[in-house]
Motif scaffolding. Structure first.
Motif, mmCIF file in Angstrom:
data_model
loop_
_atom_site.group_PDB
_atom_site.id
_atom_site.type_symbol
_atom_site.label_atom_id
_atom_site.label_comp_id
_atom_site.label_asym_id
_atom_site.label_seq_id
_atom_site.Cartn_x
_atom_site.Cartn_y
_atom_site.Cartn_z
ATOM 1 N N ILE A 150 0.780 -1.166 0.136
ATOM 2 C CA ILE A 150 0.083 0.161 -0.083
ATOM 3 C C ILE A 150 0.961 1.147 0.099
ATOM 4 O O ILE A 150 0.891 2.153 -0.706
ATOM 5 C CB ILE A 150 -1.023 0.007 1.125
ATOM 6 C CG1 ILE A 150 -1.966 -1.254 0.881
ATOM 7 C CG2 ILE A 150 -1.613 1.284 1.282
ATOM 8 C CD1 ILE A 150 -2.867 -1.090 2.287
ATOM 9 N N ILE A 151 1.886 1.198 0.765
ATOM 10 C CA ILE A 151 2.765 2.446 1.091
ATOM 11 C C ILE A 151 3.568 2.661 -0.175
ATOM 12 O O ILE A 151 3.556 3.582 -0.766
ATOM 13 C CB ILE A 151 3.793 2.355 2.123
ATOM 14 C CG1 ILE A 151 3.071 2.382 3.469
ATOM 15 C CG2 ILE A 151 4.819 3.336 2.039
ATOM 16 C CD1 ILE A 151 3.954 2.032 4.746
ATOM 17 N N TYR A 196 2.533 1.559 -3.321
ATOM 18 C CA TYR A 196 1.621 2.072 -4.489
ATOM 19 C C TYR A 196 1.490 3.471 -4.104
ATOM 20 O O TYR A 196 1.578 4.351 -5.188
ATOM 21 C CB TYR A 196 0.268 1.317 -4.220
ATOM 22 C CG TYR A 196 -0.732 1.710 -5.399
ATOM 23 C CD1 TYR A 196 -0.347 1.121 -6.845
ATOM 24 C CD2 TYR A 196 -1.717 2.711 -5.025
ATOM 25 C CE1 TYR A 196 -1.340 1.367 -7.542
ATOM 26 C CE2 TYR A 196 -2.698 2.881 -6.152
ATOM 27 C CZ TYR A 196 -2.454 2.509 -7.367
ATOM 28 O OH TYR A 196 -3.291 2.792 -8.210
ATOM 29 N N LEU A 197 1.283 4.280 -3.050
ATOM 30 C CA LEU A 197 0.967 5.281 -2.893
ATOM 31 C C LEU A 197 1.993 6.381 -3.243
ATOM 32 O O LEU A 197 1.965 7.214 -3.813
ATOM 33 C CB LEU A 197 0.498 5.613 -1.204
ATOM 34 C CG LEU A 197 -0.773 5.189 -0.784
ATOM 35 C CD1 LEU A 197 -0.866 5.385 0.636
ATOM 36 C CD2 LEU A 197 -1.871 5.835 -1.623
ATOM 37 N N LYS A 227 2.848 5.668 -7.341
ATOM 38 C CA LYS A 227 1.901 5.885 -8.199
ATOM 39 C C LYS A 227 0.834 7.026 -7.987
ATOM 40 O O LYS A 227 -0.140 7.391 -8.691
ATOM 41 C CB LYS A 227 0.846 4.667 -8.499
ATOM 42 C CG LYS A 227 1.768 3.613 -9.032
ATOM 43 C CD LYS A 227 2.148 3.617 -10.200
ATOM 44 C CE LYS A 227 2.909 2.175 -10.856
ATOM 45 N NZ LYS A 227 3.645 2.687 -12.311
ATOM 46 N N ARG A 228 1.022 7.690 -6.833
ATOM 47 C CA ARG A 228 0.007 8.867 -6.445
ATOM 48 C C ARG A 228 1.058 9.990 -5.971
ATOM 49 O O ARG A 228 2.074 9.978 -5.735
ATOM 50 C CB ARG A 228 -0.680 8.493 -5.235
ATOM 51 C CG ARG A 228 -1.782 7.343 -5.617
ATOM 52 C CD ARG A 228 -3.051 8.010 -6.493
ATOM 53 N NE ARG A 228 -4.035 7.241 -6.676
ATOM 54 C CZ ARG A 228 -3.957 6.383 -8.008
ATOM 55 N NH1 ARG A 228 -3.083 6.655 -8.827
ATOM 56 N NH2 ARG A 228 -5.053 5.380 -8.176
ATOM 57 N N LYS A 251 3.456 12.552 0.595
ATOM 58 C CA LYS A 251 4.049 11.539 0.227
ATOM 59 C C LYS A 251 5.459 11.286 0.513
ATOM 60 O O LYS A 251 5.949 10.211 0.930
ATOM 61 C CB LYS A 251 4.015 11.485 -1.533
ATOM 62 C CG LYS A 251 4.369 10.219 -2.184
ATOM 63 C CD LYS A 251 4.356 10.385 -3.602
ATOM 64 C CE LYS A 251 5.325 11.112 -4.377
ATOM 65 N NZ LYS A 251 5.476 11.051 -5.917
ATOM 66 N N SER A 270 -9.621 3.155 -10.276
ATOM 67 C CA SER A 270 -8.371 3.133 -9.714
ATOM 68 C C SER A 270 -8.149 1.782 -9.165
ATOM 69 O O SER A 270 -6.940 0.885 -9.054
ATOM 70 C CB SER A 270 -8.124 4.390 -8.732
ATOM 71 O OG SER A 270 -7.811 5.417 -9.131
#
Length: 344
Positions: A151-152, A154-155, A158-159, A164, A248
């Motif tokens: 999860i971390i 991906y954030l 990709k975000r 961030k 998403s």
């Protein structure tokens, strides 16, 4: 390691541990932990500054590529000899552990070989409880760590959002913090509750705080693996899915996750192995309620009962290498690389 094999040579981490367990000086240990923390954070900052200044991506999302093999014998032969010597040394060190577990008396009587130490592990020294507690706590922490890592990752990759960089830095912080310092921090933070308010004091001395430490210590490894895998996936792959109308969540589940499946499995097993072999942080937090393998190994080694320590360590080696072998077999037969080969 420094405490067991260092002899009279002291390190900061060893001194911190002895200050707490021997002198019961938590304040002094905390002061030394701050010094050690400053040193490691400074080195971490230097490493972070030069790390990943250049990135590369692949359109296939494949984690590996064809390698150009070295054919020059003047390079191959010396490197082969050097690597073989290093590998042989490592193998010999590992072989010393099971061999030592069969000695009648370590350092004095070497024959005839005996299996009594393995028997004593399970009959007198609560071996079943030690392996059960270590296995269960590690098994609980491993999927939590792997999921949080993905999860971390991906954030971060990709975000785009303001915090961030902060999230990435915090997730990597445990890599820079020595385990002894982390253990001291948890003692100071939870023994009387947060800021001595009593809040969350109930965590201290429980299995939950050990799981939290396992997750925190393994999170940087899983996150780094996930970030590396995600940065190998070109954004055009996901953009194609978005153009076809996927949201998403669907893109993550059907495109991104299958491509980083190998990294997820690797992070899962790595976190399990790191948890079941952890010692530096949890040795300050574990209570008699829980018997952990690494703590038992350390205890018997400190007492000079090296045969018992080797017996515990031998079984631990079998467990960890068994977990790694199962992961490799699973990835070989069900991983992304196999599917890519079949498509080719």
């Amino acid at each position: 390691n420094p405490m067991i094999i260092g002899g009279s040579y002291d390190t900061l981490a060893t001194t911190i541990y002895l200050q707490i367990t021997g002198a019961y000086d938590k304040a002094g240990a905390a002061a030394m932990a701050v010094v050690l923390l400053c040193i490691t954070l400074a080195m971490f900052a230097v490493q972070k500054y030069y790390l990943e200044r250049k990135t590369a991506a692949t359109l296939t999302g494949k984690a590996s590529r064809g390698r150009m093999l070295i054919t020059d014998r003047s390079v191959k032969v010396p490197l082969t000899v050097l690597c073989s010597l290093v590998a042989l040394f490592v193998i010999l060190m590992y072989l010393c552990v099971p061999i030592g577990a069969f000695f009648p008396t370590w350092g004095y009587k070497f024959f005839p070989l005996t299996g009594k130490w393995f028997k004593l592990v399970f009959t007198r020294y609560h071996g079943f409880q030690a392996f059960r507690d270590s296995f269960l706590l590690s098994l609980i922490s491993a999927p939590i760590t792997a999921l949080l890592s993905m999860i971390i990752s991906y954030l971060v990759v990709k975000r785009k959002f303001k915090s961030k960089g902060f999230i990435e830095a915090v997730s990597m912080l445990a890599m820079a913090v020595p385990g002894t310092v982390l253990g001291v921090g948890y003692i100071r933070g939870f023994s009387g509750g947060l800021f001595h308010s009593g809040f969350m004091q109930g965590l201290y001395g429980t299995g939950l705080i050990l799981i939290i430490v396992f997750v925190v210590r393994s999170l940087p490894t899983g996150t780094r693996s996930g970030i590396s895998a995600l940065r190998q996936i070109d954004k055009s792959i996901e953009e194609s899915a978005y153009d076809m109308g996927a949201d998403s969540f669907r893109v993550f589940m059907t495109v991104t996750l299958p491509l980083i499946k190998d990294s997820f499995l690797s992070g899962l097993v790595t976190s399990f192995v790191r948890s079941i072999t952890a010692i530096s942080a949890i040795i300050l937090l574990v209570t008699p309620q829980f018997l952990l393998i690494t703590v038992q190994i350390n205890e018997f080694a400190e007492k000079g009962s090296y045969s018992l320590a080797c017996a515990f360590a031998t079984i631990l080696i079998v467990i960890t290498y068994g977990a790694v072998l199962l992961m490799n077999l699973f990835i070989k037969h069900f991983g992304t690389s196999r599917k890519l080969k079949e498509e080719e």
